[in-house]
Each structure stands twice: as structure tokens, then as C-alpha cells.
Design a protein around this motif. Structure first.
Motif, PDB file in Angstrom:
ATOM      1  N   VAL A  70      -6.445  -2.275  -4.408  1.00 28.71           N
ATOM      2  CA  VAL A  70      -6.069  -3.556  -5.811  1.00 28.71           C
ATOM      3  C   VAL A  70      -4.662  -4.250  -5.276  1.00 28.71           C
ATOM      4  O   VAL A  70      -4.818  -5.065  -5.675  1.00 28.71           O
ATOM      5  CB  VAL A  70      -6.853  -3.204  -6.611  1.00 28.71           C
ATOM      6  CG1 VAL A  70      -5.900  -4.161  -7.905  1.00 28.71           C
ATOM      7  CG2 VAL A  70      -7.640  -2.789  -7.080  1.00 28.71           C
ATOM      8  N   CYS A  71      -3.752  -3.500  -5.340  1.00 29.11           N
ATOM      9  CA  CYS A  71      -2.625  -4.101  -5.418  1.00 29.11           C
ATOM     10  C   CYS A  71      -1.826  -4.699  -4.107  1.00 29.11           C
ATOM     11  O   CYS A  71      -1.147  -5.727  -4.081  1.00 29.11           O
ATOM     12  CB  CYS A  71      -1.180  -2.949  -5.476  1.00 29.11           C
ATOM     13  SG  CYS A  71      -1.008  -1.679  -7.180  1.00 29.11           S
ATOM     14  N   ALA A  72      -2.644  -3.881  -2.527  1.00 28.76           N
ATOM     15  CA  ALA A  72      -2.444  -4.764  -2.045  1.00 28.76           C
ATOM     16  C   ALA A  72      -2.956  -6.388  -2.331  1.00 28.76           C
ATOM     17  O   ALA A  72      -2.987  -7.456  -1.393  1.00 28.76           O
ATOM     18  CB  ALA A  72      -3.283  -3.957  -0.607  1.00 28.76           C
ATOM     19  N   LEU A  73      -4.436  -6.076  -1.724  1.00 25.57           N
ATOM     20  CA  LEU A  73      -5.326  -7.602  -2.347  1.00 25.57           C
ATOM     21  C   LEU A  73      -3.853  -8.792  -3.544  1.00 25.57           C
ATOM     22  O   LEU A  73      -4.138  -9.695  -3.042  1.00 25.57           O
ATOM     23  CB  LEU A  73      -6.445  -7.066  -2.836  1.00 25.57           C
ATOM     24  CG  LEU A  73      -7.555  -6.415  -1.848  1.00 25.57           C
ATOM     25  CD1 LEU A  73      -8.852  -6.484  -2.429  1.00 25.57           C
ATOM     26  CD2 LEU A  73      -8.034  -6.994  -0.522  1.00 25.57           C
TER      27      LEU A  73
ATOM     28  N   MET B 165      -3.508   0.038 -12.525  1.00 24.58           N
ATOM     29  CA  MET B 165      -2.317  -1.164 -13.694  1.00 24.58           C
ATOM     30  C   MET B 165      -1.446  -0.536 -13.266  1.00 24.58           C
ATOM     31  O   MET B 165      -0.365  -1.460 -13.108  1.00 24.58           O
ATOM     32  CB  MET B 165      -2.868  -0.701 -15.553  1.00 24.58           C
ATOM     33  CG  MET B 165      -4.156  -1.173 -15.586  1.00 24.58           C
ATOM     34  SD  MET B 165      -4.109  -1.575 -17.103  1.00 24.58           S
ATOM     35  CE  MET B 165      -5.230  -0.383 -17.448  1.00 24.58           C
ATOM     36  N   GLU B 166      -0.424   0.652 -12.835  1.00 26.16           N
ATOM     37  CA  GLU B 166       0.897   0.988 -13.014  1.00 26.16           C
ATOM     38  C   GLU B 166       1.256   0.557 -11.918  1.00 26.16           C
ATOM     39  O   GLU B 166       1.906  -0.544 -11.705  1.00 26.16           O
ATOM     40  CB  GLU B 166       0.834   2.837 -13.239  1.00 26.16           C
ATOM     41  CG  GLU B 166       0.918   2.869 -14.664  1.00 26.16           C
ATOM     42  CD  GLU B 166       1.841   2.845 -15.490  1.00 26.16           C
ATOM     43  OE1 GLU B 166       2.983   2.669 -14.609  1.00 26.16           O
ATOM     44  OE2 GLU B 166       1.653   2.108 -16.737  1.00 26.16           O
ATOM     45  N   CYS B 167       0.135   0.813 -10.856  1.00 25.94           N
ATOM     46  CA  CYS B 167       0.534   0.250  -9.756  1.00 25.94           C
ATOM     47  C   CYS B 167       0.631  -1.320  -9.483  1.00 25.94           C
ATOM     48  O   CYS B 167       2.192  -2.254  -8.854  1.00 25.94           O
ATOM     49  CB  CYS B 167      -0.475   0.146  -8.282  1.00 25.94           C
ATOM     50  SG  CYS B 167      -0.512   0.124  -6.881  1.00 25.94           S
TER      51      CYS B 167
ATOM     52  N   CYS C  38       4.000  -5.427  -8.258  1.00 26.14           N
ATOM     53  CA  CYS C  38       3.571  -6.292  -7.870  1.00 26.14           C
ATOM     54  C   CYS C  38       2.936  -7.629  -8.671  1.00 26.14           C
ATOM     55  O   CYS C  38       2.671  -9.025  -8.090  1.00 26.14           O
ATOM     56  CB  CYS C  38       3.158  -5.407  -6.825  1.00 26.14           C
ATOM     57  SG  CYS C  38       0.709  -5.794  -7.234  1.00 26.14           S
ATOM     58  N   LEU C  39       3.577  -7.818  -9.321  1.00 24.09           N
ATOM     59  CA  LEU C  39       3.178  -9.243 -10.877  1.00 24.09           C
ATOM     60  C   LEU C  39       4.581 -10.040 -10.525  1.00 24.09           C
ATOM     61  O   LEU C  39       4.733 -10.182  -9.935  1.00 24.09           O
ATOM     62  CB  LEU C  39       2.588  -9.013 -12.415  1.00 24.09           C
ATOM     63  CG  LEU C  39       1.971  -8.015 -12.494  1.00 24.09           C
ATOM     64  CD1 LEU C  39       2.044  -7.277 -14.162  1.00 24.09           C
ATOM     65  CD2 LEU C  39       0.343  -8.207 -11.897  1.00 24.09           C
ATOM     66  N   LEU C  40       3.539 -11.107 -10.167  1.00 25.36           N
ATOM     67  CA  LEU C  40       4.671 -12.546  -9.938  1.00 25.36           C
ATOM     68  C   LEU C  40       4.684 -12.632 -11.051  1.00 25.36           C
ATOM     69  O   LEU C  40       6.578 -13.514 -11.458  1.00 25.36           O
ATOM     70  CB  LEU C  40       3.870 -13.263  -9.624  1.00 25.36           C
ATOM     71  CG  LEU C  40       3.564 -13.133  -8.230  1.00 25.36           C
ATOM     72  CD1 LEU C  40       2.877 -14.961  -7.623  1.00 25.36           C
ATOM     73  CD2 LEU C  40       4.771 -12.833  -6.351  1.00 25.36           C
TER      74      LEU C  40
END
Length: 271
Positions: free
Chosen positions: A46-49, A73-75, A79-81
Motif C-alpha cells: 500500500v505505501c509504495a503504491l 495507516m502508520e506506514c 508518505c502522505l503529501l
């Protein structure tokens, strides 16, 4: 306003380890007109996507092997903009709902699915997300416009001062108390008023030679916050030599029309 075409083009990611749930949600989204839907049964992806192509909405199952929804969600936080986590959690455990919201999820959908509830919550979530993005864009445009206008004003002020200096012996600014805050040119040496306000009253005991009537007239004009053009005043030196000056000035006002002082130009017109 968010248009239907914007909503339908929103990017959505389904994250669930159960193939049946993924297929059901894909079918429901397709029937609702959403055209940009992806799915994964591997929560570790998910995080990479999301980092590669941020999603407008992530439908996230909480109970998955190896990596549950809370860990996902922690991950995602790394990576949130922006500070907005676009996640709706999918759960059959009522006790997990509050915990998920506290972890950053924006909403939840209960299992087993109520299709009307799923459609409604997804649409509401996407409307909020897209409005949030529009607001961020509008703020960025506003900040850029303000910066551009500020630069233009500074450039205009610099040109004004340059022209004022070319057209006069000095350029001056005073604060609301009548004290000089900016002087360009030999005004302090010419007038001998390094600390006194321009409209300050002459002191006979000092023998400064200023014409008291002229100075009082100028002082009254400034007290009334009126502009003045080519005002002439003079000074008699101890040896009898007379200096004559001509000044023009205008009041300055800041925010809420508050008086902040005067600015103007002056020349010596002694023959």
C-alpha cells in the motif's frame, strides 16, 4: 463545487486480503461509475503504491494477516503529501472503529456490507477529499498572487523613491509622531534637524533661526493630516544669511485607514 465527472475520475485503492470482498467492491464501484479503481490483497504494497501515485481514497480492511490495517495507516503517515489520510476502514469489529478513527482514518464501513451505506460513505468521503484539495490549491494560488503583488508594490515604491530623489534635494518619511524614519539626501545637514520633527516648533532660546509663523502653519497642516504642495519656509543664520526651502508632503495610512505618518520631497531654493 465538485462535479460528478471529478468524482467519477477519483483514484481509489481497495485493500483487502479476501478476494470475495475485493470483487464485490470493484463491482460496486464500477456500477457507480468510478473509472480509476485499483486493488491489492497485499497490505505491504500500500505505501509504495500510494507513494508512486497518491490515491484520493483508500478502502482499507483492518483484519489482514502479516500486516493489519492499523500498521498500514502508520506506514501511510510517512508518505502522505499533506496531513490528510484518505482512508475508510472496513471492519466487522465494532470495537475497532474508534481506534481506527484515532489512528487517522476518516470514516469506517461495517461488515457485512450494506451496499447503500458503502456508496454513500464513499461519495461523501470523496467530496470532502476533493474539496480539501481544491482549498489547498486555492490557498497556494492566493499565496503566489500575494507574493507577486508584494514584489510589484516594492518595485513600484523603489521606482517612486528613485524618481523622487532625482527630482528633489531630499526624500523624507516621518512616523505618526513626526519623527524622521527615512531620509534620502542632505536634509539633516541642510535643516539641522537630526532629532526634531519637521513640524516641531522653533526654540528662540536656541537661536535656530526658523520662521515661527511658517513652522506653525506647516505644523497645523500636518496635525490636520492634510497634504501640502510647494510649502515654503525659511531660516536665518546667525550671520544674517537666509536659507529658503520648499517641501511637499502627503499623509500615509496603513491598515484600517490608520494614520502612520508623512512622506514627501524637498528642495533648497536659496538664491
Amino acid at each position: 463545487m465538485i462535479t460528478d465527472s471529478e468524482l467519477r475520475a477519483a483514484s481509489i485503492l481497495i485493500v483487502d486480503d479476501q478476494e470475495a470482498n475485493v470483487l464485490l467492491l470493484q463491482r460496486l464501484l464500477a456500477d457507480s461509475g468510478y473509472t480509476c479503481v485499483r486493488a491489492t490483497r497485499q497490505p505491504a504494497e500500500v505505501c509504495a503504491l500510494h507513494r508512486h501515485q497518491p490515491f484520493d481514497l483508500i478502502l482499507l480492511d483492518l483484519q489482514m494477516p502479516e500486516m493489519d490495517g492499523f500498521q498500514v495507516m502508520e506506514c501511510l503517515k510517512s508518505c502522505l503529501l499533506d496531513d490528510y489520510m484518505p482512508v475508510i476502514v472496513l471492519t466487522a469489529q465494532p470495537g475497532h472503529k474508534l481506534r481506527a478513527l484515532q489512528a487517522g482514518a476518516r470514516d469506517f464501513i461495517s461488515k457485512p456490507f450494506d451496499l447503500l451505506e458503502v456508496r454513500t460513505r464513499i461519495r461523501n468521503m470523496l467530496e470532502v477529499r476533493l474539496l480539501y484539495r481544491h482549498l489547498a490549491h486555492a490557498n497556494a494560488v492566493l499565496e503566489a498572487t500575494v507574493a507577486e503583488r508584494t514584489a510589484e508594490l516594492r518595485e513600484s515604491e523603489a521606482r517612486f523613491r528613485s524618481l523622487a530623489e532625482l527630482a528633489s534635494d531630499w526624500y523624507w518619511e516621518q512616523d505618526e509622531h513626526g519623527h524622521f524614519t527615512r531620509v534620502s539626501g542632505p536634509v539633516l545637514e541642510m535643516l539641522g534637524i537630526s532629532v526634531d520633527p519637521l513640524a516641531g516648533a522653533a526654540d528662540p532660546a536656541r537661536g535656530d533661526g526658523w520662521n515661527a509663523l511658517e513652522r506653525q502653519t506647516l505644523r497645523d497642516t500636518i496635525a490636520a493630516r492634510q497634504p501640502f504642495l510647494d510649502f515654503t519656509f525659511s531660516r536665518v543664520h546667525p550671520g544674517g544669511a537666509v536659507q529658503r526651502f520648499r517641501v511637499s508632503g502627503e499623509p500615509m495610512f496603513g491598515e484600517a485607514c490608520r494614520f502612520v505618518g508623512y512622506r514627501g520631497i524637498g528642495v533648497e531654493i536659496t538664491a
